[in-house]
Enzyme design. Structure first.
Site, PDB file in Angstrom:
ATOM      1  N   CYS A 113       0.877  -1.190   0.000  1.00  0.00           N
ATOM      2  CA  CYS A 113       0.000   0.000   0.000  1.00  0.00           C
ATOM      3  C   CYS A 113       0.908   1.234   0.000  1.00  0.00           C
ATOM      4  CB  CYS A 113      -0.987  -0.037   1.155  1.00  0.00           C
ATOM      5  SG  CYS A 113      -0.225  -0.238   2.767  1.00  0.00           S
ATOM      6  N   ARG A 150      -2.103  -1.062   5.434  1.00  0.00           N
ATOM      7  CA  ARG A 150      -3.334  -1.598   4.838  1.00  0.00           C
ATOM      8  C   ARG A 150      -3.053  -2.973   4.226  1.00  0.00           C
ATOM      9  NH1 ARG A 150      -5.190   3.405   1.110  1.00  0.00           N
ATOM     10  NH2 ARG A 150      -2.978   3.919   1.236  1.00  0.00           N
TER      11      ARG A 150
END
Lengths: 147, 281
Positions: B239, B244
């Site tokens: 990410c 994430r």
């Protein structure tokens, strides 16, 4: 001598505390953000959500009355850090002359002595949010419309 | 939960409620918001902050072996402790903390499905009282970096070999329209776009509205039918800074049972700033 401003008082309040207690004070601010007056509730959805990806909507209502700032905000309790910072801005600006906005430092989180306690990545992000709020206030307080 | 390949890594809120006094269990809250734990947390849960506790304050890296051992000791976690992670935002940061624990080879790592949100929505107790944790003994036996962490040179080889990469950022970040996640300009990069060959599956696609993980069948649909992964693949997820993608790493590794998934924590803040790194838009 210039009278001490609300902002100066808040800065002093934070700086005079030992670093370990500053987060607690930020949490106190998060808890004392005044509730959004009921007349603004209906317009809330139209207001911008400042942190969309993180699902942290910050609702801001800003206006001026006789060249003084009127500001109301709502931030979800699930985001106490952002809520605390917004509450600091509300307490620093409410009822003050429009020019006060210029005194909000670009690196407020550092001036409050919170950067170490929040972490550098969060601090940068929050400073960016403060800038957006500041721009927004400047824009809206430029108009003579009542809120 | 039973359809998942490793259902044993998930516990539900009731399980946590039943194990609040279990000495073999330590509940760890890990949130994006640094103050959220202080507003109230699951009784006896300890706080571990992704940035203040798990990252080195100077070098862009995680804490080292001895710092991790010290942290575990302070939090009352021994090598045998079952650590149950939970947190805000679909367990985003809980999965990230779990991934870091796995880097240091912690064996028993579980996630409370639904996280903070579900616990609260069910009206379960929160407290502001800090837990009384007795120091524990902890020894890191083996750093597990090779298996679950990818570095930039490996990512370059991976992309040249046309092996699958999953970009878990928003579609605007993937296409290069946005140089950073909104309101996170400090995590920006000089170039926008994605690593060549990467497919875009935003991380939160794997979560339901109530913060729980989607079912096995739905996840298969998203990652296999949707972007053509299969269980034999070597996959790298990324990410901006690797948080994430730790969520997606968790989903692929445990819920779908992929054995070769790595998280590229350098992610776009490294790739998008490197001179001559290949980029697609």
């Amino acid at each position: 001598m210039m009278p001490t401003s609300q902002l100066d008082n808040i800065l002093e309040e934070f700086q005079s505390l030992d670093e370990d207690f500053r987060l607690e004070l930020l949490l106190d601010y998060a808890e004392k953000l005044p509730a959004l007056p009921p007349e603004f509730q209906d317009d809330k959805q139209k207001e911008m959500a400042l942190v969309p990806e993180c699902q942290t909507p910050v609702y801001l209502f800003i206006g001026t009355e006789n060249d003084t700032i009127e500001i109301y905000a709502e931030v979800a309790p699930e985001s106490p850090t952002i809520r605390g910072v917004v509450s600091i801005l509300v307490h620093a600006l409410q009822g003050t002359p429009v020019q006060t906005i210029e005194n909000i430092p670009y690196d407020l989180i550092y001036k409050l002595g919170l950067a170490h306690k929040i972490g550098s990545m969060r601090s940068h992000g929050i400073n960016a949010i403060i800038q957006r709020i500041k721009e927004r206030i400047k824009q809206e307080s430029g108009s003579t419309d009542k809120i | 939960m039973s359809n998942y390949i490793h259902p044993e890594v998930l516990v539900d809120t009731q399980w946590v409620a039943d194990h609040l006094n279990d000495l073999e269990v330590r509940i760890v809250e890990s949130d994006e918001d640094v103050l959220l734990y202080e507003t109230g947390h699951i009784p006896d849960a300890v706080k571990i902050d992704w940035q203040l506790n798990l990252q080195d304050p100077v070098v862009r890296d995680y804490i080292d072996k001895s710092q991790f051992e010290k942290l575990m000791s302070e939090k009352g976690i021994s090598n045998q402790t079952k650590v149950v992670f939970y947190g805000d935002k679909n367990n985003w940061w809980a999965c990230y903390a779990l991934w870091v624990f796995k880097l240091f080879g912690h064996q028993h790592c579980l996630v409370m499905n639904g996280g903070r949100q579900k616990w609260i929505e069910e009206g379960r107790a929160l407290t502001k009282e800090l837990p009384n944790t007795a120091a524990a003994e902890y020894t890191v036996n083996r750093v597990n970096e090779q298996q679950i962490r990818a570095f930039r040179d490996e990512v370059l080889l991976h992309t040249k070999a046309k092996k699958p990469l999953i970009d878990v950022r928003s579609s605007q970040e993937y296409t290069g329209e946005l140089l950073h996640m909104e309101n996170y300009p400090q995590e920006g990069a000089l170039r926008g776009g994605h690593i060549p060959g990467a497919q875009n599956v935003p991380w939160a696609t794997a979560a339901n509205e109530d913060g729980t993980f989607k079912s096995y069948v739905e996840l298969k649909e998203i990652y296999e039918k949707g972007v053509g992964l299969n269980i034999e693949n070597e996959v790298i997820a990324y990410c901006r800074i690797g948080e994430r993608s730790a969520h997606t790493w968790f989903v692929l590794t445990y819920l779908l049972g992929y054995k070769k998934v790595r998280n590229y924590d350098g992610s776009w803040t490294e790739w998008g700033n490197m001179v001559r790194s290949p980029i697609e838009r």
